[in-house]
Design an enzyme around this catalytic site. Structure first.
Site, PDB file in Angstrom:
ATOM      1  N   HIS A 220     -13.739 -36.246 -30.702  1.00 43.36           N
ATOM      2  CA  HIS A 220     -14.075 -37.647 -30.455  1.00 43.36           C
ATOM      3  C   HIS A 220     -15.593 -37.823 -30.425  1.00 43.36           C
ATOM      4  O   HIS A 220     -16.249 -37.488 -29.441  1.00 43.36           O
ATOM      5  CB  HIS A 220     -13.441 -38.125 -29.145  1.00 43.36           C
ATOM      6  CG  HIS A 220     -13.695 -39.568 -28.870  1.00 43.36           C
ATOM      7  ND1 HIS A 220     -13.883 -40.082 -27.616  1.00 43.36           N
ATOM      8  CD2 HIS A 220     -13.803 -40.632 -29.716  1.00 43.36           C
ATOM      9  CE1 HIS A 220     -14.101 -41.388 -27.687  1.00 43.36           C
ATOM     10  NE2 HIS A 220     -14.065 -41.739 -28.947  1.00 43.36           N
TER      11      HIS A 220
ATOM     12  N   ASN B  63     -14.269 -43.220 -22.043  1.00 50.06           N
ATOM     13  CA  ASN B  63     -13.643 -44.541 -22.114  1.00 50.06           C
ATOM     14  C   ASN B  63     -12.773 -44.818 -20.891  1.00 50.06           C
ATOM     15  O   ASN B  63     -12.667 -45.954 -20.436  1.00 50.06           O
ATOM     16  CB  ASN B  63     -12.812 -44.677 -23.395  1.00 50.06           C
ATOM     17  CG  ASN B  63     -13.719 -44.841 -24.609  1.00 50.06           C
ATOM     18  OD1 ASN B  63     -14.894 -45.161 -24.470  1.00 50.06           O
ATOM     19  ND2 ASN B  63     -13.190 -44.597 -25.790  1.00 50.06           N
TER      20      ASN B  63
ATOM     21  N   SER C 220     -10.073 -42.586 -30.562  1.00 49.24           N
ATOM     22  CA  SER C 220     -10.711 -42.763 -29.264  1.00 49.24           C
ATOM     23  C   SER C 220      -9.686 -43.007 -28.173  1.00 49.24           C
ATOM     24  O   SER C 220     -10.050 -43.078 -27.016  1.00 49.24           O
ATOM     25  CB  SER C 220     -11.736 -43.902 -29.312  1.00 49.24           C
ATOM     26  OG  SER C 220     -11.284 -44.953 -30.096  1.00 49.24           O
TER      27      SER C 220
ATOM     28  N   GLU D 281     -16.355 -35.174 -27.380  1.00 46.11           N
ATOM     29  CA  GLU D 281     -15.200 -34.796 -26.556  1.00 46.11           C
ATOM     30  C   GLU D 281     -14.280 -33.960 -27.446  1.00 46.11           C
ATOM     31  O   GLU D 281     -13.776 -34.452 -28.464  1.00 46.11           O
ATOM     32  CB  GLU D 281     -14.481 -36.049 -26.026  1.00 46.11           C
ATOM     33  CG  GLU D 281     -15.300 -36.777 -24.956  1.00 46.11           C
ATOM     34  CD  GLU D 281     -14.644 -38.061 -24.421  1.00 46.11           C
ATOM     35  OE1 GLU D 281     -14.969 -38.457 -23.302  1.00 46.11           O
ATOM     36  OE2 GLU D 281     -13.818 -38.673 -25.138  1.00 46.11           O
TER      37      GLU D 281
END
Ligand code: NAI
Length: 687
Positions: free
Chosen positions: A455, A505, A434, A467
Site C-alpha cells: 500500500h 487510514n 487501500s 504498508e
C-alpha cells in the site's frame, strides 16, 4: 545504543612558509555509514587534543577536518534519552566549554568542511576563525528544531553573527521545520557558511595552503557585518513559520528564535551561550524532545532493520508489471522503473490512459535528468524498456506485478485471475488496495501464497511509507520480496495485517469520526480544525478531507463501517458530503468558509452543545487511543511502535508527538484508559 566514540587525532605537518601546524582529525574508527557524533567522550577527547596543541608554543595554526565523507554529525542523540534537566545542562555546558577553548586558541583556526556537517558539527566549525567547504560536502543542516531542541552549542549565537539573522533563521527554523531540509555545499557557501568553496580533488591541500597564507599574512579574509535592517521582518516571518508548522505545540522553535534575536540585536555572546544552556536544560528532558528522539530512532534505525522481515530469500525482480495505469499506477511505474532499472510493462484497458501514463513516466525521468540526478542516456534507455499495452499476454515473464486498478473487489479478483494465466506460478502478485481484503482477492487463485499488499501513498515519490500487508496465506518468500522491494524503492516498509484500512487510514478515519461528532454537535469546521492543529498536526481533519476528496472519504468510511460497525458508524452528514460532488468542505475562494450547500445541509444534533477546543482534542485522542488498543489486541501490528512509524511517515504526524501512541503515553491518557502505556519497554516486532 550509543554511537561509536569519536576521537580527535592530532598530527603536526610542517609548512615551509608558515611553520608547524596542528592538523586535527575527527574519526570514530568506522566508515561513513556510522557518522562521527559528538558525545561526552568525544568532547573530552577534543579538550585533550586542544590541551596538547596549546602546550606546543611553535604551533602556528590549526586545521580541523573529518574522516572521508563526514565532517561531524552533531550530538549523539541517544545520550539525550531520559536525561534529567541537570544532566542536560551538564552535557550542553561541556560542549560550550570545549568549543569555547577552540575559539580562544591564540593561533588561526580553520575548519575544512569535507562532508556531512550537522548540528553540533556545524557549531564546531563555526567556532573556527575560518572555514573552507568542499564542493561535495553535505548534507549540511541544523536539524535541532526538527527534534524539538535547538542548536545549543553556540549555533543560535554564532550563526546570526556570521550570516545575519535571515540566513541563520533559514537554517535553524525554516529548513528544520520543512521536514528537516538539508542543504549541499553550494547553497551553504552562498549563505555565507564558508570563506572558500574548493574542489574535492585536493581539498585538504588547498585548505592547508589557505591556512598557511592566512598565517603568513599573504592573504586576509574580511567579512562585511551582516545587514540587519530587516531583522524585525525576518523574526516575524520565522515566528509565523513556527506557528504554521507546529501551532505552538512545541516550544523549541520559539526559544531558538528568541536566542537568534538576542544575537542579532547585538546581545552579549556569553549571555547568549547561557541562554542556550538554560533553554536546552528545559527542552531536552521535555516530552516533545523525548518523543522526537523516540521517533528519530523509529524512522532512522528501526524501520531500516525491518524487524518484521521473514528469514527467506526474496525473489529477484528482472521484469516488473503494473496493471492499471491511472493516478497511482503511473506513479508506481515511474518509481519501480527508476529504482529497479529493469523492463517494465504498463497495462490498462484504454490506449488513451496508457498514452497519459507514458507522458507521466517519461516526464518524471526528464525531470530527474534536468535536476542532474539521472544521466540522459540512461533515461532514454529506461524509456525504451517500458511496454505500454492493453494485452495481458505482454505481462508474461514478469517476476512481480502490482495492480492499481479501481477499488472494486470484483475487478481486482478478475485482474489477478487473468494474471495467473500468463505468469509463472512463483511470480509475485501485489495489490495497492487501500481498503479491500487482500486475502479475499487471492482466495480463488491457485497460488494465494504469492499475493501480498503493497500500500503506497499518494504522491508516491514524496510519501516515505509503504504498508506491507501480510494476508494469512502468504509465503515467507513473498513477504521477503515485499520487504526487499521496500528497500530498493527506498520506502519505509512496515508490516501490517490484512485488516480494513490497515494502519494509517484506519487511525485517520477514527480520528475523523471524533471530529465529525464535534461538527454534529454544532462546532464549526474551522474551529475543529484549529483545535486539532493545537496538537501540532500538519492540518485539521476538514482541511485534510479536501485533499482526500469527499467521495473517497465516504468510501473509506463505508469500508471501515463494514469491518467495525460499532466504532465507525455511517454518519449521515458524511454521506451527504459525498453526494454534493464538491471538492471539499471549504470554499477556499472565499477563505476558510464552508460551501453554502454544505452549511445548509449539515444536520446538527438537536439539543447538543458545541464542545470546547480542549474537549475536541480529548475526544479525538481518546478515539485514537481506543483504535490503537484494538489494533494491538487484534494483531494488526506487532507493536505500538509500528503505528507510530506509520503515522509519522504516512500521515506526517509530528516527531514531537512520537507519532501518536508515544504522546498518548506521555500525557497519561493510555494509563488512564488501559492502565498501562501503549508503547511497552520491549519491542514486540523484534520477536
Ligand atoms: P484511477 O482510477 O486513477 O486508476 C485506475 C486505472 O485502472 C484506470 O486507468 C483504469 O482504466 C484501470 N483499470 C480498470 N480496470 C482495469 C483492468 N481490468 N485492467 C487494467 N486496467 C484497469 O485510480 P487510482 O486512484 O490510481 O487508484 C488505484 C488503486 O490504488 C485503488 O485500489 C486505490 O484504492 C489505490 N490507492 C489510491 C490512492 C489515491 O490516493 N488515489 C492512494 C493509495 C492507494
Amino acid at each position: 545504543m550509543s554511537d561509536p566514540v569519536t576521537t580527535f587525532k592530532v598530527s603536526y605537518p610542517v609548512s615551509p612558509s608558515a611553520g608547524r601546524l596542528a592538523l586535527l582529525t575527527m574519526d570514530n574508527g568506522h566508515d561513513h555509514t556510522k557518522p562521527t557524533t559528538l558525545g561526552v567522550d568525544a568532547l573530552a577527547s577534543l579538550e585533550r587534543a586542544l590541551d596538547e596543541v596549546a602546550a606546543q608554543s611553535d604551533v602556528k595554526g590549526l586545521l580541523l577536518t573529518g574522516k572521508p565523507f563526514v565532517f561531524a554529525a552533531g550530538a549523539d542523540l541517544n545520550q539525550f534519552a531520559d536525561v534529567s534537566p541537570e544532566d542536560a545542562r551538564y552535557g550542553v555546558s561541556a560542549g560550550h566549554d570545549a568549543f569555547r577553548r577552540l575559539a580562544s586558541l591564540e593561533v588561526p583556526t580553520l575548519a575544512a568542511i569535507n562532508g556531512a556537517t550537522l548540528g553540533g558539527g556545524l557549531e564546531l566549525a563555526l567556532h573556527c576563525d575560518y572555514r573552507t567547504l568542499s564542493e561535495t560536502a553535505g548534507p549540511i543542516a541544523f536539524p535541532e528544531v526538527f527534534l524539538s531542541i535547538l542548536p545549543g552549542w553556540g549555533g543560535t549565537q554564532l550563526a546570526p553573527r556570521l550570516l545575519g539573522s535571515r540566513a541563520a533563521l533559514q537554517l535553524i527554523i525554516h529548513n528544520a521545520l520543512s521536514n528537516n531540509r538539508m542543504i549541499q555545499a553550494r547553497e551553504a557557501f552562498d549563505l555565507g557558511l564558508a570563506d572558500r568553496l574548493l574542489a574535492p580533488v585536493d581539498f585538504l591541500e588547498q585548505s592547508l595552503a589557505l591556512l598557511e597564507r592566512l598565517i603568513t599574512g599573504e592573504e586576509t579574509i574580511t567579512r562585511p557585518a551582516p545587514d540587519e535592517r530587516h531583522l524585525d521582518e525576518a523574526l516575524t516571518e520565522a515566528r509565523k513559520v513556527a506557528d504554521d508548522r507546529t501551532h505552538g505545540a512545541t516550544p523549541a522553535p520559539y526559544r531558538a528564535i528568541d536566542l537568534v534575536e538576542h544575537a542579532a540585536r547585538g546581545g552579549d555572546l556569553e549571555e547568549g551561550r547561557q541562554g542556550e544552556i538554560d533553554a536546552m536544560a528545559e527542552l531536552v528532558p521535555a516530552r516533545q524532545a523525548q518523543a522526537s528522539i523516540y521517533a528519530f530512532n523509529l524512522v532512522q534505525s528501526r524501520v531500516r532493520k525491518q524487524p518484521w522481515k521473514p528469514d527467506a530469500e526474496p525473489k529477484r525482480l528482472q521484469r516488473i508489471g503494473v496493471v492499471g495505469a491511472g493516478l497511482m499506477g503511473s506513479q508506481l511505474g515511474a518509481l519501480w522503473l527508476q529504482r529497479y532499472q529493469v523492463p517494465l510493462v504498463m497495462k490498462d484497458l484504454d490506449q488513451e490512459v496508457l498514452a497519459r501514463s507514458q507522458s507521466t513516466i517519461e516526464g518524471e525521468l526528464d525531470k530527474r535528468v534536468q535536476r542532474g540526478r539521472l544521466d540522459a542516456a540512461k533515461a532514454e534507455w529506461l524509456k525504451s524498456v517500458v511496454t505500454y499495452t492493453v494485452d495481458d499476454a505482454d505481462l508474461a515473464g514478469c517476476d512481480l506485478v502490482i495492480e492499481a486498478v479501481v477499488e472494486r473487489m470484483d475487478v481486482k479478483k478478475r485482474v489477478f485471475a487473468d494474471l495467473e494465466r500468463v505468469l509463472a506460478p512463483d511470480a509475485v502478485l501485489a495489490t495497492n488496495t487501500s481498503s479491500l481484503s487482500v486475502a479475499e482477492m487471492a482466495a480463488d487463485l491457485q497460488h494465494p501464497e504469492r499475493v501480498l499488499g503493497l500500500h503506497f501513498f499518494n504522491p508516491v515519490s514524496a510519501m516515505p511509507l509503504l504498508e506491507v500487508v501480510r494476508p494469512p496465506h502468504v509465503s515467507d518468500g513473498t513477504m521477503a520480496t515485499g520487504f526487499a522491494a521496500a528497500k530498493t524503492l527506498r520506502k519505509s516498509g512496515v508490516q501490517v495485517a490484512d485488516a480494513p484500512g490497515f494502519v494509517v487510514n484506519r487511525i485517520l478515519m477514527r480520528f475523523m469520526g471524533a471530529c465529525g461528532d464535534a461538527a454534529n454537535r454544532g462546532n464549526a469546521f474551522a474551529d475543529i480544525d484549529d483545535a486539532i492543529k493545537g496538537l501540532g498536526l500538519p492540518m485539521g481533519p476538514f482541511e485534510l478531507l479536501g485533499l482526500v476528496g469527499l467521495e473517497v472519504g465516504a468510501h473509506v468510511l463505508r469500508v471501515m463501517h463494514e469491518g467495525y460497525p460499532d466504532r465507525f458508524p455511517l454518519d449521515a452528514n458524511f454521506q451527504m458530503l459525498a453526494e454534493t460532488g464538491l471538492p471539499g468542505v471549504y470554499d477556499w475562494d472565499r477563505g476558510r468558509v464552508p460551501y453554502d450547500e454544505i452549511r445548509e445541509r449539515w444536520q446538527v444534533l438537536e439539543g447538543a452543545e458545541p464542545l470546547t477546543p480542549d474537549q475536541i482534542r480529548t475526544q479525538a485522542l481518546e478515539a485514537v487511543a481506543d483504535e490503537a488498543r484494538h489494533m494491538l489486541d487484534e494483531g494488526v501490528v506487532a507493536d505500538a511502535r509500528d503505528i507510530d512509524t506509520c503515522m509519522i511517515l504516512g500521515a506526517g504526524w509530528p516527531f514531537f508527538n512520537g507519532g501518536i501512541c508515544k504522546h498518548l503515553d506521555q500525557i497519561g491518557l493510555s494509563e488512564k484508559l488501559f492502565g498501562e502505556p501503549l508503547v511497552g519497554p520491549h519491542d514486540r516486532a523484534a520477536g
